[in-house]
Every structure is written in C-alpha cells, then in structure tokens.
Write an enzyme that holds these catalytic residues in place. Structure first.
Site, PDB file in Angstrom:
ATOM      1  N   ASP A 149       0.846  -1.201   0.000  1.00 43.59           N
ATOM      2  CA  ASP A 149       0.000   0.000   0.000  1.00 43.59           C
ATOM      3  C   ASP A 149       0.882   1.252   0.000  1.00 43.59           C
ATOM      4  O   ASP A 149       0.382   2.384  -0.065  1.00 43.59           O
ATOM      5  CB  ASP A 149      -1.011  -0.004   1.154  1.00 43.59           C
ATOM      6  CG  ASP A 149      -0.352  -0.003   2.523  1.00 43.59           C
ATOM      7  OD1 ASP A 149       0.876  -0.183   2.607  1.00 43.59           O
ATOM      8  OD2 ASP A 149      -1.087   0.171   3.519  1.00 43.59           O
ATOM      9  N   SER A 150       2.204   1.042   0.011  1.00 38.56           N
ATOM     10  CA  SER A 150       3.135   2.149  -0.236  1.00 38.56           C
ATOM     11  C   SER A 150       2.936   2.676  -1.653  1.00 38.56           C
ATOM     12  O   SER A 150       3.529   3.685  -2.032  1.00 38.56           O
ATOM     13  CB  SER A 150       4.589   1.706  -0.014  1.00 38.56           C
ATOM     14  OG  SER A 150       4.879   0.535  -0.762  1.00 38.56           O
ATOM     15  N   GLU A 154       9.035  -4.479  10.456  1.00 39.07           N
ATOM     16  CA  GLU A 154       9.432  -3.165   9.951  1.00 39.07           C
ATOM     17  C   GLU A 154       9.959  -2.282  11.084  1.00 39.07           C
ATOM     18  O   GLU A 154       9.281  -2.095  12.109  1.00 39.07           O
ATOM     19  CB  GLU A 154       8.240  -2.480   9.257  1.00 39.07           C
ATOM     20  CG  GLU A 154       8.610  -1.110   8.724  1.00 39.07           C
ATOM     21  CD  GLU A 154       7.627  -0.547   7.698  1.00 39.07           C
ATOM     22  OE1 GLU A 154       6.674  -1.250   7.312  1.00 39.07           O
ATOM     23  OE2 GLU A 154       7.831   0.610   7.285  1.00 39.07           O
TER      24      GLU A 154
HETATM   25  O1  KIV Z   1       3.572  -1.178   1.647  1.00 43.64           O
HETATM   26  C1  KIV Z   1       4.750  -1.568   1.695  1.00 43.64           C
HETATM   27  O2  KIV Z   1       5.585  -1.254   0.834  1.00 43.64           O
HETATM   28  C2  KIV Z   1       5.144  -2.415   2.811  1.00 43.64           C
HETATM   29  C3  KIV Z   1       6.607  -2.755   2.954  1.00 43.64           C
HETATM   30  C4  KIV Z   1       7.322  -1.604   3.550  1.00 43.64           C
HETATM   31  C5  KIV Z   1       6.817  -3.991   3.717  1.00 43.64           C
HETATM   32  O3  KIV Z   1       4.332  -2.792   3.592  1.00 43.64           O
END
Ligand code: KIV
Length: 262
Positions: free
Chosen positions: A41-42, A178
């Site tokens: 969701d990044s 994380e």
């Molecule tokens: O959304 C994302 O990119 C993540 C990673 C940082 C593990 O959850």
C-alpha cells in the site's frame, strides 16, 4: 514459488521481496529472480502522490494487483490489505482479501499483531494465505505519532514477540518486521518457525524487503537510512528527458531513421 516453499527457505536461504506496483516493474522483478513481489500500500506515497498509506483504497489496490499479475504471470504475489479493508469486520476482510486472490494475488498481507489473531485464522481457513506485518505499521502512523523504530521498551519488545508467536499460531506463513531494533528482530526470528522478512530490522531476519522507489533511487526527496539505493534512476531519467527536449528543440530528433516515406 509458493507458501510452502517459502516456509522451507527459513534457515537455508534468505528470502528476497520487493514492492512493485505495475506490469513493467513486476516483469523486471520476476526476471531478476526476486522471490516475492509485494504490491504494497506504499503505492499511496510512491505512485499515487499521497502523503502516506492511509488514503489508499481497495479499488486502487485491485487495479495495481491485477497489473502486477499481468506483468509477471508466474510470480508469487502478495497484496497489501489497505487501511480499513480488514479492520471493520472479519466478514468484510475475508471478502476483500478474496477479491485480491481473484484478481491475481497468491496471498495477502495485513498490518497488526496479536489483536488480529482471529482474523488471520479466519482468512487462512478460507484458503487465503496471510503474511503478517508488525513493528512500525505505517497505517497506524497516527497512533505511533510518526515513523518510529519499534521494540525499544520492554513493553514493546514483549508485544512484538507475543504477536509474532500468535500470528504463527493462527496460521500466518511469514511476518514482515518493519523498523524493529536488531536484537528484538533476532529474538522474534528465533522464536517462530515461519520466516521473518525485515525492513530496517537488521541482518538476522530470514529475508529482506525493500521498496521499489527507494532501492532504485526514484525519489530524490526520500533516502531512508535503513534502505539502500542501488541506482540513482531519478537522475538518469531526468537526464534522458533533458536530452530528448534538447534534440526536439534543435531539430535533431526525429532523424531519418525514425521517419517513414511514402
Ligand atoms: O507497503 C509496503 O511497501 C510495505 C513494505 C514496507 C513492507 O508494507
């Protein structure tokens, strides 16, 4: 790759995961031999221009999960459950997670610890593999009061270790750690039989994940200490665009070789 193969990698071979949000990047990740592609969701901050991951919707994630699957038909793909797609009710969460599998994901990832035990069990029992995510969980940034390293106090350490064990017990096949301090990440990794995949959590995790835009240097304004920029693509792309502009302005492009004659 599949869930069982991934679990068996623990203690034998490090797992490599990278985020990808579209078909071309998924293809590149697959061709590079990356073990797991995470449609994180990044997406929100890296692609859609949001400040954080909170605004990301199921509709947006579905489009990108499907694109990633089209770009990498054989890849092992994990879809991130966005904010409020799994917190409201277990029924809603099963429906949303199932939608991700229908559009091409092999598994889903949810942020949160022991408090999501019932949900993890229900998803797994519904045939939906679950990757956990503890430590700094960006969807809870408002509760944490910022993007802070986790596991520094005894209470935080106990919660993280307890959560990892609970997620394993309820059927998660792997756990993202994380921004967890190194010794706690090590303790967690040694306390569970499923793989831990770290980001900013040190070398003792069973695998590592990096975000596409951080690893490839696509955002000049963001270089987190825990990440590594393997190439400065931002500068390379801006340079190429400047050359294109110059050649058009000077009449160099298009040349004879780019031109069709009647
Ligand atoms: O959304 C994302 O990119 C993540 C990673 C940082 C593990 O959850």
């Amino acid at each position: 790759m599949n869930v069982e193969k991934l679990k068996k990698m623990k203690g034998k071979e490090k797992i490599v995961m990278v985020t990808a949000y579209d078909a071309p990047s998924a293809r590149m990740a697959y061709d590079a031999g990356i073990d797991v592609i995470l449609v994180g969701d990044s997406l929100g901050n890296n692609v859609l221009g949001y400040k954080n991951t909170i605004p990301v919707t199921m509709e947006e994630m579905i489009i990108h999960v499907a694109a990633v699957r089209r770009g990498a038909p054989e890849a092992f793909i994990v879809a991130d459950m966005p904010f409020l797609s799994y917190q409201i009710s277990i029924e809603k969460a099963v429906e949303n997670a199932g939608t991700f599998l229908k559009v091409g994901a092999n598994a889903v990832k949810i942020e949160g610890g022991e408090e999501f035990g019932d949900l993890v069990e229900r998803l797994v029992n519904s045939g939906i593999p679950v990757m956990g995510h503890i430590g700094l969980t960006p969807q809870a940034v408002n509760r944490f009061g910022g993007y802070k390293v986790q596991g520094k106090t005894e209470g935080s350490r106990d919660y993280l270790v307890r959560s990892a064990k609970e997620l394993e017990k309820r059927g998660a096949f792997a756990i993202v750690l994380e921004l967890v301090v190194e010794d706690v990440a090590k303790e967690i990794t040694e306390s569970v039989s499923i793989p831990t995949i770290g980001i900013g959590s040190g070398k003792h995790c069973d695998g590592q994940v990096l975000v596409w835009h951080d690893l490839l240097g696509l955002n000049p304004d963001f270089s987190p200490r825990f990440s590594k920029k393997y190439v400065d693509l931002y500068s390379i792309v801006v340079e190429a665009l400047k050359r294109f502009k110059e050649e058009v302005k000077n009449g160099v492009f298009p040349g004879e070789e780019h031109t069709f004659k009647s």
